[in-house]
Design a protein around this motif. Structure first.
Motif, PDB file in Angstrom:
ATOM      1  N   GLU A 411       0.841  -1.247  -0.032  1.00 29.56           N
ATOM      2  CA  GLU A 411      -0.020  -0.183   0.003  1.00 29.56           C
ATOM      3  C   GLU A 411       0.839   1.265  -0.059  1.00 29.56           C
ATOM      4  OE1 GLU A 411      -3.461   0.108   0.098  1.00 29.56           O
ATOM      5  OE2 GLU A 411      -3.398  -2.095  -0.398  1.00 29.56           O
ATOM      6  N   ALA A 412       1.826   1.180   0.729  1.00 26.86           N
ATOM      7  CA  ALA A 412       3.037   2.374   0.798  1.00 26.86           C
ATOM      8  C   ALA A 412       3.469   2.603  -0.686  1.00 26.86           C
ATOM      9  CB  ALA A 412       4.108   2.191   1.602  1.00 26.86           C
ATOM     10  N   MET A 413       3.796   1.712  -1.331  1.00 27.40           N
ATOM     11  CA  MET A 413       4.501   1.726  -2.533  1.00 27.40           C
ATOM     12  C   MET A 413       3.300   2.193  -3.646  1.00 27.40           C
ATOM     13  SD  MET A 413       7.047  -1.478  -3.297  1.00 27.40           S
ATOM     14  CE  MET A 413       6.652  -2.613  -2.332  1.00 27.40           C
ATOM     15  N   LEU A 414       1.947   2.032  -3.324  1.00 27.53           N
ATOM     16  CA  LEU A 414       1.054   2.168  -4.180  1.00 27.53           C
ATOM     17  C   LEU A 414       0.462   3.912  -3.690  1.00 27.53           C
ATOM     18  CD1 LEU A 414      -1.067  -0.998  -4.347  1.00 27.53           C
ATOM     19  CD2 LEU A 414       0.095   0.133  -6.408  1.00 27.53           C
ATOM     20  N   GLY A 415       1.055   4.084  -2.573  1.00 24.21           N
ATOM     21  CA  GLY A 415       0.632   5.630  -2.135  1.00 24.21           C
ATOM     22  C   GLY A 415      -0.687   5.607  -1.648  1.00 24.21           C
ATOM     23  N   ASP A 416      -1.364   4.499  -1.100  1.00 19.01           N
ATOM     24  CA  ASP A 416      -2.546   4.777  -0.640  1.00 19.01           C
ATOM     25  C   ASP A 416      -2.392   4.791   1.074  1.00 19.01           C
ATOM     26  OD1 ASP A 416      -5.058   4.108   0.648  1.00 19.01           O
ATOM     27  OD2 ASP A 416      -5.726   2.781  -1.116  1.00 19.01           O
ATOM     28  N   GLN A 417      -2.954   5.719   1.418  1.00 19.79           N
ATOM     29  CA  GLN A 417      -2.660   5.900   3.306  1.00 19.79           C
ATOM     30  C   GLN A 417      -3.787   5.117   3.873  1.00 19.79           C
ATOM     31  OE1 GLN A 417      -2.024  10.247   2.752  1.00 19.79           O
ATOM     32  NE2 GLN A 417      -0.056  10.020   3.736  1.00 19.79           N
ATOM     33  N   SER A 418      -4.757   4.783   3.409  1.00 18.69           N
ATOM     34  CA  SER A 418      -5.918   4.417   4.139  1.00 18.69           C
ATOM     35  C   SER A 418      -5.496   3.528   5.338  1.00 18.69           C
ATOM     36  CB  SER A 418      -7.055   3.209   3.176  1.00 18.69           C
ATOM     37  OG  SER A 418      -7.285   3.855   2.047  1.00 18.69           O
ATOM     38  N   LEU A 419      -4.521   2.751   5.453  1.00 13.36           N
ATOM     39  CA  LEU A 419      -4.406   1.740   6.327  1.00 13.36           C
ATOM     40  C   LEU A 419      -3.163   2.222   7.221  1.00 13.36           C
ATOM     41  CD1 LEU A 419      -4.665  -1.387   4.469  1.00 13.36           C
ATOM     42  CD2 LEU A 419      -6.363  -0.497   5.931  1.00 13.36           C
ATOM     43  N   PHE A 420      -2.815   3.598   7.105  1.00 16.12           N
ATOM     44  CA  PHE A 420      -1.942   4.279   7.998  1.00 16.12           C
ATOM     45  C   PHE A 420      -2.392   5.321   8.650  1.00 16.12           C
ATOM     46  CE2 PHE A 420       0.073   2.121   4.367  1.00 16.12           C
ATOM     47  CZ  PHE A 420       1.221   1.590   4.644  1.00 16.12           C
ATOM     48  N   THR A 421      -1.712   5.657   9.769  1.00 19.97           N
ATOM     49  CA  THR A 421      -2.151   6.309  10.845  1.00 19.97           C
ATOM     50  C   THR A 421      -1.914   7.833  10.488  1.00 19.97           C
ATOM     51  OG1 THR A 421      -0.591   6.130  12.371  1.00 19.97           O
ATOM     52  CG2 THR A 421      -2.468   4.777  12.893  1.00 19.97           C
ATOM     53  N   GLN A 422      -2.749   8.807  10.770  1.00 18.09           N
ATOM     54  CA  GLN A 422      -2.297  10.359  10.414  1.00 18.09           C
ATOM     55  C   GLN A 422      -1.837  11.273  11.772  1.00 18.09           C
ATOM     56  OE1 GLN A 422      -5.888  12.188   8.701  1.00 18.09           O
ATOM     57  NE2 GLN A 422      -7.214  10.761   9.981  1.00 18.09           N
ATOM     58  N   ALA A 423      -1.304  12.142  11.595  1.00 17.28           N
ATOM     59  CA  ALA A 423      -0.522  13.002  12.819  1.00 17.28           C
ATOM     60  C   ALA A 423      -1.819  13.179  13.903  1.00 17.28           C
ATOM     61  CB  ALA A 423      -0.068  14.046  12.114  1.00 17.28           C
ATOM     62  N   ALA A 424      -2.701  13.568  13.466  1.00 15.27           N
ATOM     63  CA  ALA A 424      -3.509  14.382  14.402  1.00 15.27           C
ATOM     64  C   ALA A 424      -4.343  13.267  15.164  1.00 15.27           C
ATOM     65  CB  ALA A 424      -4.541  14.933  13.995  1.00 15.27           C
ATOM     66  N   ALA A 425      -4.463  12.001  14.606  1.00 17.25           N
ATOM     67  CA  ALA A 425      -4.966  10.915  15.397  1.00 17.25           C
ATOM     68  C   ALA A 425      -4.064  10.321  16.305  1.00 17.25           C
ATOM     69  CB  ALA A 425      -5.497   9.732  14.127  1.00 17.25           C
ATOM     70  N   VAL A 426      -2.694  10.022  16.019  1.00 23.92           N
ATOM     71  CA  VAL A 426      -1.666   9.621  16.716  1.00 23.92           C
ATOM     72  C   VAL A 426      -1.703  10.479  17.903  1.00 23.92           C
ATOM     73  CG1 VAL A 426       0.635   9.197  17.134  1.00 23.92           C
ATOM     74  CG2 VAL A 426      -0.336   8.506  14.991  1.00 23.92           C
ATOM     75  N   GLU A 427      -1.852  11.976  17.746  1.00 25.32           N
ATOM     76  CA  GLU A 427      -1.611  12.818  18.881  1.00 25.32           C
ATOM     77  C   GLU A 427      -2.785  12.818  19.877  1.00 25.32           C
ATOM     78  OE1 GLU A 427      -0.896  16.467  17.743  1.00 25.32           O
ATOM     79  OE2 GLU A 427       0.920  16.005  16.586  1.00 25.32           O
ATOM     80  N   ARG A 428      -4.022  12.461  19.280  1.00 22.90           N
ATOM     81  CA  ARG A 428      -5.150  12.033  20.176  1.00 22.90           C
ATOM     82  C   ARG A 428      -5.054  10.730  20.962  1.00 22.90           C
ATOM     83  NH1 ARG A 428      -8.891  14.132  23.333  1.00 22.90           N
ATOM     84  NH2 ARG A 428     -10.549  12.751  23.556  1.00 22.90           N
TER      85      ARG A 428
END
Ligand code: BG6
Length: 472
Positions: A411-428
């Motif tokens: 998925e990372a090679m395909l550039g799809d971020q669906s299954l990766f966590t985002q900055a704000a969510a990790v902080e929350r």
């Protein structure tokens, strides 16, 4: 779809994660034809080893830990793509040269993917190094967990990463989200008319996410004693699984919508109440090599969390994980309210409480069981526990299945971020963890092979009870 041509740089290439998961995972992707047409893999670390030595280490790791064995033409072809270049913040000359060489070999303008399989303390220096060496532009970066150790450090790390990469280039990895059965939670909930209507507080009385491990710390004292079960498993993997279990139906199954829905769940999580936390440490942990003699690190954590929204108001979510527990399992249990009236004689059921449970076993290969009560055949009206089971192998060919890391690398090679966590969510997630991290309740000992400190771990969940180990 197959990814565009790539140069993949694996930082921490001589480490444990590269050996157990990343090199075997990349090779499996190669074996099933999911790597790009043309690619190179550059191993990197502070140490300097030759290409030949790296290739041999990769072969050994793939042989030991991989599903596809390193033999034949596939291995020979993969082997040729491997090279090694040392790098440190002060010296990126060798790495820069290796990347240029690899890009020339691949030809055209391959994409660049950096995977940071390094200790958490090395995330920021590595990212800064990539920026300083002029390697960040147009690249993607995969960052391991735990992302920070608390709210302050996660914010700082996000700032450091954000100074070098745009958020669209950043892939914070949580390999539980790449597990076949965790993704299947979305299919189970949103592709079937049967389950979603009951997926709320009106029908569900509790949820358990239980990930006991029989493993000890496996020589990872340096990392683990600084980290503990809460940071290693709960704030990362288990709360991410909770995001999938609890989210509202997304408008579409793409990164923007999925991540918006999990972010809403995390926003609605109530900060952890330390009265609803059990921290355990297995007896003998302090004698493990590399562990501080008076270590206060928990090797098991159990917490109760609540989600303050309309769907989940009043439904406790119980999360437990730890080392040297009674079994290695990865299980979600949703317990349903009892019927409004008990027509059957009490005491004649043999399932706990006579409750319906939906049990999602998400350890590969995974299964889903619906527990119900049924009439025991015979002259009397007597109830017994029964179950309806979905197993992948009964319905599908398992040969196509990918392991968590494999799917996420792809998925990372395909550039799809669906299954990766985002900055704000990790902080929350660190934010709701703050009461516990700032004021941790004392650790309590537990016997290796048990299910955590008693009676606390059972009291935490009362009036319910852990499905494991009683009901399997
Ligand atoms: C890792 C943790 O992220 O996940 C380990 O650091 C844990 O402590 C592992 O054992 C469990 O993952 P898996 O691959 O067994 O599902």
């Amino acid at each position: 779809p197959r990814p565009d041509d790539h140069v993949i740089v694996l930082f921490g290439a001589t480490g444990d994660l590269a050996a157990r998961k990343l090199l075997p995972g990349l090779f499996h992707l190669a074996a099933v034809g999911l790597l790009p047409d043309r690619y190179r893999v550059i191993g990197s670390s502070r140490r300097d080893i030759s290409d030949a030595e790296f290739r041999e280490r990769a072969r050994e790791a793939i042989d030991r830990f991989g599903t596809s064995k390193p033999t034949g033409e596939t291995w020979q072809a993969f082997r040729q793509t491997l090279s090694f270049a040392s790098a440190s913040p002060g010296d990126t000359t060798a790495l820069g040269a290796a990347i240029r060489r690899a890009e020339r070999d691949v030809g055209g303008s391959p994409r660049r993917l950096f995977h940071l399989a390094v200790p958490p303390a090395a995330f920021a220096p590595t990212v800064t190094m990539l920026g300083a060496a002029g390697l960040a532009h147009g690249s993607r970066v995969v960052i391991e967990k735990p992302f920070g150790t608390d709210l302050r450090s996660a914010r700082e790390l996000n700032r450091t990463v954000g100074a070098v990469f745009d958020e669209s280039q950043v892939f914070r990895i949580d390999h539980f989200l790449g597990k076949e059965s965790v993704e299947n939670i979305l299919a189970f909930r949103f592709a079937n008319g049967l389950f979603e209507p009951v997926w709320n507080h009106r029908h569900i009385s509790y949820v358990q996410i239980d990930v006991p491990e029989t493993l000890s710390i496996e020589g990872r004292a340096g990392f683990y004693d600084q980290t503990g079960a809460y940071r290693d498993m709960i704030v990362t993997h288990l709360l991410q699984v909770l995001g999938f279990l609890a989210m509202e139906p997304p408008t579409a199954l793409d990164a923007r919508h999925l991540r918006a829905e999990t972010a809403k769940v995390f926003d609605a999580l109530r900060p952890i109440d330390v009265r609803h936390v059990v921290r355990g440490q297995y007896s003998g942990y302090r004698d493990e090599p590399g562990v501080a003699p008076a270590s206060q690190t928990e090797t098991m954590a159990a917490v109760r969390v609540e989600i303050d929204n309309w769907r989940w108001a009043g439904v406790p979510f119980f999360l437990r994980s730890g080392k040297k527990l009674g079994a290695s399992r990865q299980v979600v249990t949703l317990g349903f309210h009892e019927p409004p009236l008990r027509m059957f004689p009490i005491g004649e059921t043999d399932t706990p409480d006579g409750r319906n449970e939906i049990v999602i076993d998400f350890a590969d290969p995974g299964s889903i069981t619906v527990d119900l009560l049924a009439k025991v055949p015979g002259a009397q009206m007597r109830l017994g526990g029964a179950g309806m089971v979905f197993r992948y192998a009964d319905s599908f060919c398992a040969a196509n299945s990918l392991e968590g890391y494999e799917r996420l690398l792809l998925e990372a090679m395909l550039g799809d971020q669906s299954l990766f966590t985002q900055a704000a969510a990790v902080e929350r997630l660190w934010e709701i963890s703050s009461p516990l991290l700032e004021n941790p309740p004392p650790i309590q000992p537990y016997a290796p092979g048990s299910w955590g400190p008693q009676p606390s771990v059972d009291q935490l969940i009362m009036p319910f009870r852990w499905r494991l180990p009683h009901a399997g």
